[in-house]
Design an enzyme around this catalytic site. Sequence first.
Site, PDB file in Angstrom:
ATOM      1  CG  HIS A  38      39.817  43.379  55.303  1.00  0.00           C
ATOM      2  ND1 HIS A  38      40.935  44.109  55.656  1.00  0.00           N
ATOM      3  CD2 HIS A  38      39.303  43.976  54.206  1.00  0.00           C
ATOM      4  CE1 HIS A  38      41.087  45.107  54.806  1.00  0.00           C
ATOM      5  NE2 HIS A  38      40.110  45.056  53.905  1.00  0.00           N
ATOM      6  CG  HIS A 115      42.715  41.331  46.649  1.00  0.00           C
ATOM      7  ND1 HIS A 115      41.764  42.115  46.009  1.00  0.00           N
ATOM      8  CD2 HIS A 115      43.439  42.180  47.428  1.00  0.00           C
ATOM      9  CE1 HIS A 115      41.923  43.373  46.367  1.00  0.00           C
ATOM     10  NE2 HIS A 115      42.928  43.448  47.231  1.00  0.00           N
TER      11      HIS A 115
END
Length: 173
Positions: A38, A115
């Site tokens: 995720h 990220h």
Amino acid sequence: MPRLFVAVPLSQPLKERLQTIQPPKTRGITPMAPDNLHLTLQFIGDADPEIVLKALATVSASSFTLEFTELSQFRNGVIWLGVKDNPGLKALQLSVLKALLTAGLPLEKKRFVPHITLARYKRHVPQAVISELIKQSAADVPAEQVIGFGLFNSQTVDEVLTYKCIRAFPLAT
């Protein structure tokens, strides 16, 4: 209380592609489970989910497209895939942050570095090994259309870390 965070879930095709660039499981290196991949917008920690859900219901943002850069590392033992600068992502993250602060939630003061965590590594893994792993190209990772975000719960059951979406929130199209 559950450990909570707000994140952008990833599509199954993107998760499958990310698995091909994840470092392999070896002594000291653990790739993230595919279902746990995720993009975190905001870590919350231990909090009452109802307060957080009420705050997140006020978030207003539009859908956008994620594009990716290269693999890199944080010195705390994380190998990650970078996300290209994106005004839509910044607007969503800022809206989430403001909603949570308005609700009175105490949040970490950390700079947002978008990220996707691909793997975690232990201190004993030589830096030369990590450097070789992050040379992997991310050039052919497909762009991802972001149409929503969610409130997630982090749990460890039988020493296995799992992330479960408590509720998803759509973005305006």
